[in-house]
Design an enzyme around this catalytic site. Structure first.
Site, PDB file in Angstrom:
ATOM      1  N   HIS A  73      12.607  26.010 -35.616  1.00 11.77           N
ATOM      2  CA  HIS A  73      14.007  26.230 -35.841  1.00 11.77           C
ATOM      3  C   HIS A  73      14.268  25.340 -37.499  1.00 11.77           C
ATOM      4  O   HIS A  73      15.086  25.810 -38.131  1.00 11.77           O
ATOM      5  CB  HIS A  73      14.772  25.269 -35.006  1.00 11.77           C
ATOM      6  CG  HIS A  73      16.186  25.394 -35.115  1.00 11.77           C
ATOM      7  ND1 HIS A  73      17.134  25.901 -34.360  1.00 11.77           N
ATOM      8  CD2 HIS A  73      16.845  24.344 -35.852  1.00 11.77           C
ATOM      9  CE1 HIS A  73      18.297  25.635 -34.720  1.00 11.77           C
ATOM     10  NE2 HIS A  73      18.154  24.762 -35.728  1.00 11.77           N
ATOM     11  N   GLU A  74      13.647  24.362 -37.415  1.00 11.20           N
ATOM     12  CA  GLU A  74      13.846  23.482 -38.759  1.00 11.20           C
ATOM     13  C   GLU A  74      13.068  24.182 -39.953  1.00 11.20           C
ATOM     14  O   GLU A  74      13.650  24.006 -40.894  1.00 11.20           O
ATOM     15  CB  GLU A  74      13.071  22.079 -38.366  1.00 11.20           C
ATOM     16  CG  GLU A  74      13.866  21.265 -37.464  1.00 11.20           C
ATOM     17  CD  GLU A  74      15.321  21.094 -37.585  1.00 11.20           C
ATOM     18  OE1 GLU A  74      15.915  21.280 -38.777  1.00 11.20           O
ATOM     19  OE2 GLU A  74      16.074  21.151 -36.641  1.00 11.20           O
TER      20      GLU A  74
END
Length: 96
Positions: A65-66
């Site tokens: 996600h990051e």
């Protein structure tokens, strides 16, 4: 524990699972996002030393996600056209 990785890169992926995700960048939206179950992330720490982290499950999902953010991808990029359109209309009207 805080994990700091400069220029992280996913160099290995294994398996796939889809789960619901939310993001502070796109409030009030939950999207089903397919992610690898296990990944190997490489990069460097703040001292310039090579870092290799094998992650699975929730930690693997967080890394992916990051790293998406670093690559210019947000959770809405995984949404259907309809769901994205509804969100953008609500946001434009100030309802989100």
């Amino acid at each position: 524990n805080l994990i700091v990785i400069v220029n992280p890169e996913i160099v290995e992926k294994e398996g796939t699972e889809t789960d619901s995700e939310m993001c502070l960048s796109v409030p009030d939206v939950s999207i089903d996002v397919p992610r690898a179950k296990r990944i190997l992330v490489t990069g460097v720490d703040l001292e310039g030393n090579e870092v290799r982290i094998e992650a699975e499950g929730f930690l693997a999902r967080i890394f992916q996600h990051e790293i998406d953010h670093l690559n210019g991808t947000v959770i809405l990029d995984y949404a259907s056209f309809l769901k994205r359109s509804i969100y953008l209309k609500k946001r434009k009207k100030g309802k989100i």
